[in-house]
Write a protein that holds these residues in place. Structure first.
Motif: not given
Length: 312
Positions: A29-45
């Motif tokens: 995942p790109t940086e944008e996709e990582r942020n999506y997983l963290i912020e939108q999906i709720g996966v812990l960083p």
């Protein structure tokens, strides 16, 4: 790359947006996709970071506050994965499976066969809504992939050994060394995966139903079989390498022995002519006499060495 899959009544299909009960597949995942997983999906960083760390070993981590479970599972990876290729190199890489409310998320740095088969719907009984079963099916495919790679390593080892019987070259020895290193990687990862599965079997973080327990037993059987095969191949290859190392050393001793014998035979005329070159009076001071003695001594020494198999 982010992909979303969900199981419906007619099978598993790819969807455009994440929905409750779907599977989110994140590959490199790109940086944008990582942020999506963290912020939108709720996966812990920290779960995302651990899943993308190539050096991360297999383990399980549970967060009580957010009720998320991370399972790091090692899978086999091969470059130039071709049965007929002698350049195939094998290693292991981690894949992170995050189980949280509403979703199951897989995070990895590279594509792998197990994820590809699941995304194509080739896994019988897969249901993205059943998170525990989803992980166990993935673990089963990974363990079966280990077995396939081990058989490929065994075939490559047998071919290299056949070539070594014909001529001992550095290429074959380097290939055998690379395969032996791959088996070490496999053995370490398989044992780590086994420890992770044993923790899951206790059922503290993951609730196991009856069908899940049967599936987990199948995974454990495959893992144990892969560990046994890995140990057998490692011991066999180590013995083969030691044997050929002894052969190389023995061949070197034979060559040195022949060179020593030839040196001794060639030194005899020098010794005899050296006597006649000294400033002292010796009998038969004629050219033919020391030459005749030198030739005779060389013939006698050669016959002696041949009789004692010193030239073989």
């Amino acid at each position: 790359m982010l992909e979303f899959y969900k199981t419906f009544e007619d099978g598993t299909r790819k969807i455009q947006e994440p929905e409750p009960g779907c599977w989110i597949n994140a590959i490199a995942p790109t940086e944008e996709e990582r942020n999506y997983l963290i912020e939108q999906i709720g996966v812990l960083p920290e779960f995302v970071k651990s899943s993308l760390d190539e050096e991360e070993s297999s383990h399980m981590d549970y967060d009580d506050d957010f009720r998320q479970l991370l399972i790091i599972f090692d899978y086999p990876s091969a470059e130039n994965e071709d049965d007929d290729s002698i350049d195939s190199t094998y290693s292991t890489l981690p894949i992170g499976i995050v189980i949280l409310k509403g979703y199951v998320v897989t995070i990895s740095l590279y594509e792998n066969w197990s994820i590809l088969e699941m995304s194509q719907g080739r896994i019988k009984g897969m249901d993205t809504r059943l998170k525990t079963r989803f992980f166990l099916l993935l673990a089963l495919r990974i363990s079966q992939r280990f077995l396939i790679c081990l058989r490929q390593i065994d075939r490559l080892s047998s071919r290299a050994e056949t070539r070594l019987h014909q001529s001992v070259e550095n290429d074959e020895l380097i290939e055998m060394l690379g395969l032996e290193k791959s088996l070490v990687y496999f053995s370490t990862s398989l044992k780590s995966d086994e420890v992770t599965l044993n923790k899951i079997m206790r059922g503290k973080q993951i609730q196991l139903y009856e069908e899940d327990e049967d599936l987990l037993e199948d995974v454990m059987i495959e893992i144990h079989q892969a560990i046994e095969m890995c140990n057998i191949y490692s011991n066999t290859m180590a013995g083969t390498m030691d044997t050929f190392a002894s052969i190389i050393s023995n061949n070197m001793n034979i060559v040195m022995n022949k060179l020593t014998v030839i040196t001794i035979v060639m030194a005899i005329p020098n010794i005899i002519f050296g006597f006649y070159g000294m400033n002292v009076r010796l009998p038969f001071p004629f050219v033919w006499f020391p030459s005749f003695v030198a030739i005779l001594a060389c013939v006698v020494a050669t016959v002696y060495f041949f009789r004692h198999n010193m030239f073989k």
